[in-house]
Design a protein around this motif. Structure first.
Motif, PDB file in Angstrom:
ATOM      1  N   ALA A 223      21.552 115.982  72.099  1.00 40.86           N
ATOM      2  CA  ALA A 223      21.396 115.817  70.650  1.00 40.86           C
ATOM      3  C   ALA A 223      21.793 114.386  70.311  1.00 40.86           C
ATOM      4  O   ALA A 223      22.874 113.931  70.689  1.00 40.86           O
ATOM      5  CB  ALA A 223      22.279 116.810  69.902  1.00 40.86           C
ATOM      6  N   TYR A 224      20.894 113.668  69.656  1.00 41.05           N
ATOM      7  CA  TYR A 224      21.160 112.290  69.246  1.00 41.05           C
ATOM      8  C   TYR A 224      21.354 112.293  67.739  1.00 41.05           C
ATOM      9  O   TYR A 224      20.521 112.833  67.002  1.00 41.05           O
ATOM     10  CB  TYR A 224      19.963 111.415  69.634  1.00 41.05           C
ATOM     11  CG  TYR A 224      20.011 109.999  69.110  1.00 41.05           C
ATOM     12  CD1 TYR A 224      20.733 109.015  69.785  1.00 41.05           C
ATOM     13  CD2 TYR A 224      19.324 109.636  67.958  1.00 41.05           C
ATOM     14  CE1 TYR A 224      20.767 107.709  69.312  1.00 41.05           C
ATOM     15  CE2 TYR A 224      19.349 108.335  67.488  1.00 41.05           C
ATOM     16  CZ  TYR A 224      20.074 107.375  68.167  1.00 41.05           C
ATOM     17  OH  TYR A 224      20.099 106.083  67.696  1.00 41.05           O
ATOM     18  N   ILE A 225      22.474 111.733  67.272  1.00 39.75           N
ATOM     19  CA  ILE A 225      22.749 111.701  65.833  1.00 39.75           C
ATOM     20  C   ILE A 225      22.684 110.250  65.379  1.00 39.75           C
ATOM     21  O   ILE A 225      23.466 109.419  65.852  1.00 39.75           O
ATOM     22  CB  ILE A 225      24.164 112.254  65.507  1.00 39.75           C
ATOM     23  CG1 ILE A 225      24.475 113.531  66.299  1.00 39.75           C
ATOM     24  CG2 ILE A 225      24.312 112.460  63.999  1.00 39.75           C
ATOM     25  CD1 ILE A 225      23.743 114.749  65.872  1.00 39.75           C
ATOM     26  N   LYS A 226      21.750 109.951  64.490  1.00 40.41           N
ATOM     27  CA  LYS A 226      21.650 108.590  63.966  1.00 40.41           C
ATOM     28  C   LYS A 226      22.381 108.521  62.633  1.00 40.41           C
ATOM     29  O   LYS A 226      22.038 109.233  61.690  1.00 40.41           O
ATOM     30  CB  LYS A 226      20.186 108.194  63.775  1.00 40.41           C
ATOM     31  CG  LYS A 226      20.058 106.796  63.199  1.00 40.41           C
ATOM     32  CD  LYS A 226      18.639 106.313  63.068  1.00 40.41           C
ATOM     33  CE  LYS A 226      18.669 104.925  62.405  1.00 40.41           C
ATOM     34  NZ  LYS A 226      17.355 104.324  62.300  1.00 40.41           N
ATOM     35  N   VAL A 227      23.409 107.658  62.566  1.00 38.68           N
ATOM     36  CA  VAL A 227      24.196 107.526  61.343  1.00 38.68           C
ATOM     37  C   VAL A 227      23.980 106.130  60.776  1.00 38.68           C
ATOM     38  O   VAL A 227      24.549 105.149  61.269  1.00 38.68           O
ATOM     39  CB  VAL A 227      25.703 107.754  61.610  1.00 38.68           C
ATOM     40  CG1 VAL A 227      26.452 107.815  60.285  1.00 38.68           C
ATOM     41  CG2 VAL A 227      25.930 109.027  62.417  1.00 38.68           C
ATOM     42  N   SER A 228      23.105 106.032  59.779  1.00 40.11           N
ATOM     43  CA  SER A 228      22.846 104.748  59.124  1.00 40.11           C
ATOM     44  C   SER A 228      22.811 104.998  57.622  1.00 40.11           C
ATOM     45  O   SER A 228      23.649 105.741  57.135  1.00 40.11           O
ATOM     46  CB  SER A 228      21.534 104.148  59.637  1.00 40.11           C
ATOM     47  OG  SER A 228      21.699 103.694  60.974  1.00 40.11           O
ATOM     48  N   THR A 229      21.858 104.399  56.898  1.00 39.53           N
ATOM     49  CA  THR A 229      21.779 104.671  55.455  1.00 39.53           C
ATOM     50  C   THR A 229      21.488 106.150  55.214  1.00 39.53           C
ATOM     51  O   THR A 229      21.863 106.706  54.197  1.00 39.53           O
ATOM     52  CB  THR A 229      20.695 103.820  54.767  1.00 39.53           C
ATOM     53  OG1 THR A 229      19.499 103.934  55.526  1.00 39.53           O
ATOM     54  CG2 THR A 229      21.104 102.377  54.699  1.00 39.53           C
ATOM     55  N   GLY A 230      20.808 106.789  56.151  1.00 41.70           N
ATOM     56  CA  GLY A 230      20.651 108.241  56.160  1.00 41.70           C
ATOM     57  C   GLY A 230      21.236 108.770  57.459  1.00 41.70           C
ATOM     58  O   GLY A 230      21.675 107.995  58.309  1.00 41.70           O
ATOM     59  N   ILE A 231      21.253 110.097  57.616  1.00 41.05           N
ATOM     60  CA  ILE A 231      21.732 110.692  58.869  1.00 41.05           C
ATOM     61  C   ILE A 231      20.681 111.681  59.359  1.00 41.05           C
ATOM     62  O   ILE A 231      20.247 112.561  58.610  1.00 41.05           O
ATOM     63  CB  ILE A 231      23.079 111.422  58.666  1.00 41.05           C
ATOM     64  CG1 ILE A 231      24.141 110.435  58.159  1.00 41.05           C
ATOM     65  CG2 ILE A 231      23.538 112.073  59.976  1.00 41.05           C
ATOM     66  CD1 ILE A 231      25.497 111.066  57.888  1.00 41.05           C
ATOM     67  N   GLY A 232      20.248 111.515  60.615  1.00 41.31           N
ATOM     68  CA  GLY A 232      19.254 112.432  61.173  1.00 41.31           C
ATOM     69  C   GLY A 232      19.586 112.715  62.625  1.00 41.31           C
ATOM     70  O   GLY A 232      20.332 111.961  63.259  1.00 41.31           O
ATOM     71  N   ALA A 233      19.035 113.795  63.155  1.00 44.46           N
ATOM     72  CA  ALA A 233      19.262 114.129  64.561  1.00 44.46           C
ATOM     73  C   ALA A 233      17.928 114.220  65.292  1.00 44.46           C
ATOM     74  O   ALA A 233      16.934 114.676  64.728  1.00 44.46           O
ATOM     75  CB  ALA A 233      20.008 115.451  64.687  1.00 44.46           C
ATOM     76  N   ALA A 249      12.467 119.337  62.401  1.00 45.44           N
ATOM     77  CA  ALA A 249      13.746 119.764  62.988  1.00 45.44           C
ATOM     78  C   ALA A 249      14.676 118.561  63.102  1.00 45.44           C
ATOM     79  O   ALA A 249      14.231 117.446  63.340  1.00 45.44           O
ATOM     80  CB  ALA A 249      13.513 120.370  64.365  1.00 45.44           C
ATOM     81  N   GLY A 250      15.964 118.793  62.913  1.00 46.58           N
ATOM     82  CA  GLY A 250      16.932 117.715  63.111  1.00 46.58           C
ATOM     83  C   GLY A 250      17.418 117.048  61.837  1.00 46.58           C
ATOM     84  O   GLY A 250      18.121 116.046  61.899  1.00 46.58           O
ATOM     85  N   GLU A 251      17.077 117.602  60.665  1.00 44.30           N
ATOM     86  CA  GLU A 251      17.543 116.984  59.410  1.00 44.30           C
ATOM     87  C   GLU A 251      19.003 117.362  59.151  1.00 44.30           C
ATOM     88  O   GLU A 251      19.348 117.968  58.129  1.00 44.30           O
ATOM     89  CB  GLU A 251      16.638 117.388  58.242  1.00 44.30           C
ATOM     90  CG  GLU A 251      15.274 116.723  58.265  1.00 44.30           C
ATOM     91  CD  GLU A 251      15.346 115.196  58.167  1.00 44.30           C
ATOM     92  OE1 GLU A 251      16.208 114.676  57.431  1.00 44.30           O
ATOM     93  OE2 GLU A 251      14.550 114.531  58.853  1.00 44.30           O
ATOM     94  N   ILE A 252      19.863 116.949  60.071  1.00 42.88           N
ATOM     95  CA  ILE A 252      21.279 117.326  60.008  1.00 42.88           C
ATOM     96  C   ILE A 252      21.985 116.671  58.821  1.00 42.88           C
ATOM     97  O   ILE A 252      22.998 117.170  58.339  1.00 42.88           O
ATOM     98  CB  ILE A 252      21.979 116.956  61.345  1.00 42.88           C
ATOM     99  CG1 ILE A 252      23.313 117.687  61.483  1.00 42.88           C
ATOM    100  CG2 ILE A 252      22.135 115.450  61.481  1.00 42.88           C
ATOM    101  CD1 ILE A 252      23.945 117.535  62.855  1.00 42.88           C
ATOM    102  N   ILE A 337      24.895 112.145  71.525  1.00 40.10           N
ATOM    103  CA  ILE A 337      24.907 110.679  71.492  1.00 40.10           C
ATOM    104  C   ILE A 337      24.895 110.242  70.035  1.00 40.10           C
ATOM    105  O   ILE A 337      24.034 110.660  69.265  1.00 40.10           O
ATOM    106  CB  ILE A 337      23.678 110.106  72.219  1.00 40.10           C
ATOM    107  CG1 ILE A 337      23.654 110.581  73.674  1.00 40.10           C
ATOM    108  CG2 ILE A 337      23.675 108.579  72.150  1.00 40.10           C
ATOM    109  CD1 ILE A 337      22.360 110.253  74.409  1.00 40.10           C
ATOM    110  N   VAL A 338      25.879 109.427  69.658  1.00 38.08           N
ATOM    111  CA  VAL A 338      25.966 108.972  68.272  1.00 38.08           C
ATOM    112  C   VAL A 338      25.455 107.536  68.200  1.00 38.08           C
ATOM    113  O   VAL A 338      26.024 106.631  68.813  1.00 38.08           O
ATOM    114  CB  VAL A 338      27.415 109.064  67.741  1.00 38.08           C
ATOM    115  CG1 VAL A 338      27.477 108.596  66.285  1.00 38.08           C
ATOM    116  CG2 VAL A 338      27.932 110.500  67.863  1.00 38.08           C
ATOM    117  N   GLY A 339      24.339 107.349  67.485  1.00 40.46           N
ATOM    118  CA  GLY A 339      23.751 106.024  67.337  1.00 40.46           C
ATOM    119  C   GLY A 339      23.664 105.637  65.872  1.00 40.46           C
ATOM    120  O   GLY A 339      24.301 106.250  65.016  1.00 40.46           O
ATOM    121  N   GLY A 340      22.868 104.623  65.578  1.00 40.02           N
ATOM    122  CA  GLY A 340      22.755 104.132  64.206  1.00 40.02           C
ATOM    123  C   GLY A 340      23.831 103.098  63.907  1.00 40.02           C
ATOM    124  O   GLY A 340      24.728 102.853  64.719  1.00 40.02           O
TER     125      GLY A 340
END
Ligand SMILES: [Zn+2]
Length: 406
Positions: A223-233, A249-252, A337-340
């Protein structure tokens, strides 16, 4: 999986099917030993040798002596295995990444080497038409730089920072990317470029990129979590993207973490994004300091030990941890994995996140879980767009490759 076209009876179609499996495995892996190919495809070593021999003879693949560490198959006590990869004469892949403030374009060969790459700033409110004009110019530029002919492009992966409906190809949310709403992005890009184009959202591309080039290499449940101006997986199972019924899918970022919390741009209250996106954190920071604080400044303050910046980012980590704990209970990934942009805060973000996940998920869902930062930074989506062409091969039917190999 697509049906294999038959030419003259079942033997030919079986041979073509086997060749497609080997080509797909090489596209996905970049470089592989014959033992790896046998393991991935389930074909015998002698069948693999015949197919690889044919590909080499046709000039579509090459072989070189490998390092022992190249192969993840069996352990080789003696000589390192010979490694096989597709040549750039077998085709090239294009990646186009539209961000909120940039456009990046790259071309790579099918052994996963980036041949040329370029970028420019592009305003978030750009129209689809303006963006695609700029992308077409860049495509011509990188192909020329790489010395690659347009006819050798097997596909274009294109990233947009918004949820995209897989059946219609349309950007679904007017509040995120207004200039693209109502545009069938893949069809329009394909028409302008004269090449097959597939579109994915940024978090899914980040997931693919980390799988192929980064922190998820060699794994399949990610699971990849992108944390930027928005957050998505971006969710990968069996090494494949999980899009759900319609590709959303993945709109965490829009899962509930604070009942009655702040109103979200999606219209709900208390979504993860309202607490943990860089937009939310920088907003709090700006209010407390009485000056506009950008994400970059927020990260600088955090690195310099500013107590408020560290507290806010730690709180964001805890909020993300609640959503990730729920995700782990449902999907049991081996690696998160936490990205963004916010991942640059490192352990200030990740330690509270890990603590909350361990506290809230059921133990069996997280006992072997690793939570790690992404390693590809701002190139993640661009590399993911290239990986889309190589990894999701049934979405790019490489007719040229297969007909030449036949
Ligand atoms: Zn929301």
């Amino acid at each position: 999986m697509r049906a294999v076209r038959t030419r003259s009876g079942s033997l030919t179609s079986l041979r073509e099917g086997n060749r497609k499996r080997v080509i797909d495995a090489l596209r996905a892996r970049g470089v592989a030993s014959r033992a790896d190919l046998a393991r991935i495809t389930g074909l015998s070593r002698s069948t693999i040798s015949t197919i690889v021999g044919d590909l080499v003879e046709a000039g579509l693949a090459g072989e070189r002596d490998g390092q022992a560490s190249d192969s993840d198959g069996e352990v080789h006590a003696g000589r390192p295995p010979v490694m096989v990869s597709l040549n750039s004469s077998a085709g090239v892949a294009l990646g186009v990444d539209f961000g909120h403030r940039h456009l990046r374009v790259a071309v790579s060969d099918l052994s996963h080497s980036v041949l040329a790459e370029t970028w420019r700033e592009l305003d978030v409110d750009h129209s689809a038409s303006h963006g695609l004009d700029a992308a077409a110019d860049f495509v011509a530029q990188v192909l020329e730089e790489a010395g690659a002919d347009r006819g050798r492009v097997i596909g274009v992966g294109m990233g947009l920072p918004a949820p995209i409906d897989r059946s219609s190809g349309m950007v679904q949310d007017a509040s995120i990317l207004p200039g693209w709403v109502g545009v069938d992005a893949a069809a329009e890009a394909s028409r302008r470029l004269g090449m097959p184009v597939e579109v994915e959202n940024d978090a899914n591309l980040g997931a693919l990129a980390e799988l192929v080039w980064g922190a998820g290499k060699g794994r399949s449940e990610v699971a990849y979590i992108k944390v930027s101006t928005g957050i998505g997986a971006g969710l990968l199972s069996g090494g494949r993207l999980q899009g759900g019924a319609g590709g959303t899918a993945g709109e965490i970022g829009h899962t509930l973490v604070a009942e009655g919390g702040p109103v979200c741009r999606c219209g709900n209250r208390g979504c993860l994004e309202t607490l943990a996106s860089t937009r939310a954190i920088a907003g709090h920071m700006s209010a407390s300091r009485g000056e506009e604080i950008s994400t970059r400044r927020l990260l600088e303050l955090c690195a310099a030990g500013d107590a408020a910046a560290q507290r806010l980012i730690g709180d964001a980590g805890r909020a993300i941890g609640i959503a990730v704990a729920n995700l782990c209970n449902l999907l049991n990934p081996e690696c998160v994995i936490v990205g963004g942009d916010l991942s640059a805060a490192g352990d200030v973000l990740l330690e509270p996140l890990r603590t909350v996940v361990r506290r809230n998920a059921i133990p069996s869902a997280v006992e072997s879980l690793e939570i790690v930062p992404g390693v590809l930074g701002e190139r993640a989506e661009l590399l993911g767009a290239l990986a889309l062409v190589m990894h999701e091969s049934d979405r790019f039917y490489a007719s040229r490759l297969e007909s030449e190999a036949g």
